[in-house]
Design an enzyme around this catalytic site. Structure first.
Site, PDB file in Angstrom:
ATOM      1  CG  HIS A  36      -1.904  -1.122   1.205  1.00 43.52           C
ATOM      2  ND1 HIS A  36      -2.911  -1.256   0.276  1.00 43.52           N
ATOM      3  CD2 HIS A  36      -2.003  -2.216   2.014  1.00 43.52           C
ATOM      4  CE1 HIS A  36      -3.585  -2.362   0.518  1.00 43.52           C
ATOM      5  NE2 HIS A  36      -3.054  -2.961   1.559  1.00 43.52           N
ATOM      6  CE  LYS A  63      -5.136  -6.699  -2.409  1.00 37.14           C
ATOM      7  NZ  LYS A  63      -4.208  -6.042  -1.499  1.00 37.14           N
ATOM      8  CG  HIS A 136      -5.995  -4.711   7.191  1.00 33.52           C
ATOM      9  ND1 HIS A 136      -5.947  -5.629   6.173  1.00 33.52           N
ATOM     10  CD2 HIS A 136      -7.263  -4.234   7.211  1.00 33.52           C
ATOM     11  CE1 HIS A 136      -7.141  -5.693   5.594  1.00 33.52           C
ATOM     12  NE2 HIS A 136      -7.947  -4.861   6.223  1.00 33.52           N
TER      13      HIS A 136
END
Length: 144
Positions: A36, A63, A136
């Site tokens: 990310h 993904k 996350h």
């Protein structure tokens, strides 16, 4: 004069208990960054998404959605502290907006070659933290 092995054994056992969670957490943070984080994006278009997803090894299988955050590691990590607020059960929402690029798989097979559409935005981001480290990114949160 001989030294008893007890103090060394104690240090060894404590090392086994204390070190693994730190290493595991560090690995989760590294994975978060790989998936990310992109401080200085180049282009932020469909080609950017296709090359970044492949470079970060997020294409086997393809993904469906992935967001890249364009900010400093320090500012992203600060969401886990004073630059973020509690959100939901285990998440934190940033107090300021971040420049992001969301890459969404566009049709075709979930196997390579993967095709992606880019969406550029400035938005609040939601992350999960462990011991003050981002681990996350919540893809489901879209700020108004």
């Amino acid at each position: 004069m001989t030294m008893s092995p007890c103090p060394l054994l104690l240090v060894f056992v404590l090392g086994l208990v204390v070190i693994p969670p730190t290493l595991a957490q560090n690995e989760r943070y590294k994975k978060f960054l790989t998936q990310h984080y992109d401080a200085k994006p180049n282009g932020r278009d469909d080609r950017y998404c296709e090359s970044m997803m492949k470079e970060r090894e997020l294409t086997s299988p393809c993904k469906d959605v992935n967001t890249f955050i364009h900010g400093t590691k320090k500012n992203i990590r600060a969401i886990c502290g004073k630059k973020g607020s509690p959100y939901g059960e285990n998440f934190r929402i940033s107090n300021s907006r971040f420049q992001i690029t969301t890459c969404t798989r566009s049709g075709g097979s979930p196997r390579p070659p993967c095709r992606y559409r880019a969406f550029k935005d400035f938005r609040y981001i939601v992350i999960a933290c462990e011991d003050g480290w981002p681990v996350h990114f919540d893809e489901s949160f879209i700020s108004p």
